[in-house]
Each structure stands twice: as C-alpha cells, then as structure tokens.
Write a protein that holds these residues in place. Structure first.
Motif, short mmCIF file in Angstrom:
data_model
loop_
_atom_site.label_atom_id
_atom_site.label_comp_id
_atom_site.label_asym_id
_atom_site.label_seq_id
_atom_site.Cartn_x
_atom_site.Cartn_y
_atom_site.Cartn_z
N ARG A 28 0.84 -1.19 0.00
CA ARG A 28 0.00 0.00 0.00
C ARG A 28 0.88 1.24 0.00
O ARG A 28 1.82 1.36 0.78
N CYS A 29 0.55 2.16 -0.90
CA CYS A 29 1.31 3.40 -1.05
C CYS A 29 0.97 4.36 0.08
O CYS A 29 -0.20 4.51 0.45
N ARG A 30 1.99 5.02 0.64
CA ARG A 30 1.77 5.97 1.72
C ARG A 30 1.86 7.41 1.25
O ARG A 30 1.80 8.34 2.06
N GLY A 33 -2.24 11.75 -1.31
CA GLY A 33 -2.99 11.85 -2.55
C GLY A 33 -3.02 10.57 -3.36
O GLY A 33 -3.67 10.52 -4.40
N CYS A 34 -2.33 9.55 -2.91
CA CYS A 34 -2.35 8.28 -3.64
C CYS A 34 -2.98 7.21 -2.76
O CYS A 34 -4.19 6.99 -2.81
N GLY A 35 -2.16 6.56 -1.94
CA GLY A 35 -2.71 5.58 -1.01
C GLY A 35 -3.25 4.33 -1.67
O GLY A 35 -3.97 3.55 -1.06
N PHE A 44 8.34 0.38 -5.57
CA PHE A 44 7.77 1.72 -5.78
C PHE A 44 6.32 1.53 -6.20
O PHE A 44 5.93 0.48 -6.71
N CYS A 45 5.53 2.56 -5.97
CA CYS A 45 4.11 2.50 -6.32
C CYS A 45 3.96 2.64 -7.85
O CYS A 45 4.47 3.60 -8.43
N PRO A 46 3.28 1.69 -8.51
CA PRO A 46 3.15 1.79 -9.97
C PRO A 46 2.17 2.88 -10.39
O PRO A 46 2.07 3.18 -11.58
N HIS A 47 1.47 3.49 -9.44
CA HIS A 47 0.51 4.54 -9.77
C HIS A 47 1.14 5.92 -9.70
O HIS A 47 0.83 6.80 -10.50
N CYS A 48 2.03 6.13 -8.72
CA CYS A 48 2.60 7.48 -8.55
C CYS A 48 4.12 7.44 -8.41
O CYS A 48 4.75 8.47 -8.22
N TRP A 49 4.74 6.28 -8.48
CA TRP A 49 6.19 6.09 -8.43
C TRP A 49 6.80 6.39 -7.07
O TRP A 49 8.02 6.41 -6.93
ZN LIG Z 1 1.21 5.80 -4.98
#
Ligand SMILES: [Zn+2]
Length: 135
Positions: A28-30, A33-35, A44-49
């Motif tokens: 889970r991204c911390r 605005g992403c999460g 790394f988060c594939p949605h926001c890096w």
């Molecule tokens: Zn993210």
C-alpha cells in the motif's frame, strides 16, 4: 531454488513469510494523494512512483475476472499439475492478481464468482491461490 518458482529477495521476504503463515500481503502506497494498493509487490508505487510504501494484509476475498484451463505445461513444476486453472482475480483492495483457482471443477467457474485465498506449500515457497468462497 527450482526453476519457475518465485524469486525471494530481501524486499519480498515479508510477503513470502506471511504466505507461509497463511496471510496475503499487499503493498500500500503511503504517498499523500495516492494511497493505492498494488500487487505483485514492487518497491515503488506503480501509480505514482513513490517509494513510500508499506505492507498491508489483504482481506483474502477476490472475484474471478478471467481464467484459462492449462492442460499442458512442460515447465517444472507445472507438468505434474495439469490441468490447472490459471486465473486473474480482482481483489477488493484494488489490485488485479494472477493466481490459480483450486478445488473448483471447470464447469463451475464463472465470471465474478466469489473466491477466498488459500495457500499451497511448494518446494521452496508457499504461494497464494484461490478457491470458491464457502467451499
Ligand atoms: Zn502511490
């Protein structure tokens, strides 16, 4: 480690340890605005890096999105296991996950059917697979 089984490294070690313990972990991204949650685990988060992620335990529920029955696979260890149901499932946490459906006759598979995670011990690792919920 046998061929074609998942690589276990320092980063993914908690994931495999949890699986051996009967728990499915997601990343889970911390980042503000992403999460969002993703799977398979990446650093790394594939949605926001963002690299600011944490492990979160999944509910264990899923819905069947699509599948294909594999009747032939010469790569070990799959050859001993055919036919098996290679599936893509949707997790309520957001990610779509490549997995297998077990304990379900082919004729009973249906899009959107409710599944529940279960775990299969293999030679070196324990992998999450899914069976029909309530089965
Ligand atoms: Zn993210």
């Amino acid at each position: 480690m046998a061929a074609n089984t998942p690589d276990v490294d320092t980063f993914t070690r908690p994931y495999w340890d949890a699986a051996a313990d009967g728990r499915l972990l997601l990343r889970r991204c911390r980042a503000a605005g992403c999460g969002r949650t993703h799977h398979y685990p990446r650093e790394f988060c594939p949605h926001c890096w963002s690299e600011d992620g944490e492990w979160a335990e999944a509910s264990g529920s899923a819905r069947l999105y699509t599948w294909s029955v594999v009747h032939r696979n010469d790569l070990p260890p799959f050859g001993e296991r055919v036919p098996y149901v290679a599936a893509v499932v949707d997790l309520p946490e957001g990610p779509r996950m490549m997995t297998e459906v077990v304990d379900c006759p082919e004729r009973d598979l249906s899009v959107g059917m409710e599944l529940r995670v279960t775990f299969r011990a293999e030679e070196d690792v324990t992998v999450p697979v899914f069976r029909p919920a309530g089965a």
